[in-house]
Design a protein around this motif. Structure first.
Motif, short mmCIF file in Angstrom:
data_model
loop_
_atom_site.label_atom_id
_atom_site.label_comp_id
_atom_site.label_asym_id
_atom_site.label_seq_id
_atom_site.Cartn_x
_atom_site.Cartn_y
_atom_site.Cartn_z
N LYS A 9 38.57 10.96 16.84
CA LYS A 9 37.81 9.72 16.66
C LYS A 9 38.06 9.24 15.23
O LYS A 9 37.99 10.02 14.28
CB LYS A 9 36.31 9.95 16.87
N TYR A 10 38.36 7.94 15.10
CA TYR A 10 38.55 7.32 13.78
C TYR A 10 37.74 6.03 13.80
O TYR A 10 38.16 5.03 14.39
CB TYR A 10 40.03 7.04 13.54
N LYS A 11 36.55 6.07 13.21
CA LYS A 11 35.63 4.94 13.23
C LYS A 11 35.37 4.49 11.80
O LYS A 11 34.91 5.29 10.97
CB LYS A 11 34.32 5.33 13.92
N THR A 12 35.66 3.23 11.52
CA THR A 12 35.64 2.77 10.13
C THR A 12 34.62 1.66 9.88
O THR A 12 34.20 0.96 10.80
CB THR A 12 37.03 2.27 9.71
N LYS A 13 34.27 1.55 8.62
CA LYS A 13 33.49 0.42 8.12
C LYS A 13 34.50 -0.60 7.62
O LYS A 13 35.42 -0.26 6.88
CB LYS A 13 32.59 0.90 6.98
N GLY A 14 34.36 -1.84 8.05
CA GLY A 14 35.35 -2.86 7.74
C GLY A 14 35.61 -3.02 6.25
O GLY A 14 34.67 -3.09 5.44
N CYS A 15 36.88 -3.07 5.86
CA CYS A 15 37.24 -3.23 4.45
C CYS A 15 38.75 -3.43 4.33
O CYS A 15 39.50 -3.25 5.28
CB CYS A 15 36.83 -2.00 3.64
N PHE A 16 39.15 -3.85 3.12
CA PHE A 16 40.57 -3.92 2.76
C PHE A 16 40.84 -2.87 1.69
O PHE A 16 40.08 -2.76 0.72
CB PHE A 16 40.93 -5.31 2.20
N LYS A 17 41.89 -2.10 1.86
CA LYS A 17 42.28 -1.12 0.86
C LYS A 17 43.78 -1.25 0.61
O LYS A 17 44.55 -1.48 1.54
CB LYS A 17 41.98 0.31 1.34
N ASN A 18 44.15 -1.11 -0.65
CA ASN A 18 45.57 -1.16 -1.00
C ASN A 18 45.97 0.18 -1.61
O ASN A 18 45.44 0.59 -2.64
CB ASN A 18 45.86 -2.29 -2.00
#
Length: 211
Positions: free
Chosen positions: A73-82
């Motif tokens: 399971k891979y459940k994320t909080k929305g965001c942009f990462k570089n």
């Protein structure tokens, strides 16, 4: 059977990738590293066992003719990462209640494999997230998914079900109780630290389903 070390594989995964585009991205990278570490193993993605045509195992490792199924399971909080000149646009996976249910259903699924496959050796479930609330107790005392909570340190076993107050919409496609034959402790650890924002720390949880 040669010893399979999931923590060794995950330590190499952590060194290689701090973040993933999606669950499929995590699945591919983990399978790749397993094959690198255990070159004699058969590694299959989305494997459908004979005993259940509706089941698809995220990663099936067959080592010395013994089955080691892995569910992710891979459940994320929305965001942009570089990271390393690559931009990651992570989706916001809400429905924490359903995601907790689905993780425990993964454990139940591997227990079913254990019951139906004589060559079963061990199995694993893994949850990776940057939503830190998964590790905490539900805020509401009358929380409808209390029995499915994955808070750090809690033990899951037996029959787990929604509260009577859970709506039909909340339970859609997840109506059936979860029944676990063994005991499973939810122990969260740091997977990676990207930055100091509320979306910058990734945690992971692994549970072993023993023979």
């Amino acid at each position: 059977m040669g010893s399979f070390d999931i923590e060794l594989v995950v330590s190499k995964l952590k060194a290689k990738r701090k973040i993933f585009v999606s669950e499929a991205d995590l699945q591919l990278e983990l399978a790749w590293l397993i094959k690198d570490e255990y070159p004699n193993a058969k590694v299959r993605l989305e494997y459908c066992p004979v005993f259940d045509s509706n089941m698809h195992i995220d990663i099936l490792v067959v080592l010395d003719s013994k089955w080691i199924p892995i569910e992710l399971k891979y459940k994320t909080k929305g965001c942009f990462k570089n990271i390393d000149n690559e931009t990651y646009n992570l989706k916001n996976h809400s429905a924490k209640d359903v995601n907790c249910y689905l993780y425990l259903k993964d454990i139940q699924r591997i227990e079913k494999i254990r019951e139906n496959v004589s060559d079963f050796a061990e199995g694993y479930t893994m949850f990776v997230t940057n939503e830190l609330s998964y590790t905490k107790k539900p805020r509401k005392l009358n929380c409808v998914y209390k029995e499915f909570s994955l808070e750090n340190g809690i033990i899951k076993n037996g029959i787990l079900d929604w509260s009577k107050e859970a709506s039909t919409g909340t339970k859609k496609n997840c109506e059936n109780p979860i029944e676990l034959k063994s005991n499973y402790v939810m122990n969260w650890n740091i997977y990676s630290k990207i930055d100091d924002t509320n979306t910058g720390t990734f945690l992971y949880l692994i549970n072993k389903i023993a023979k």
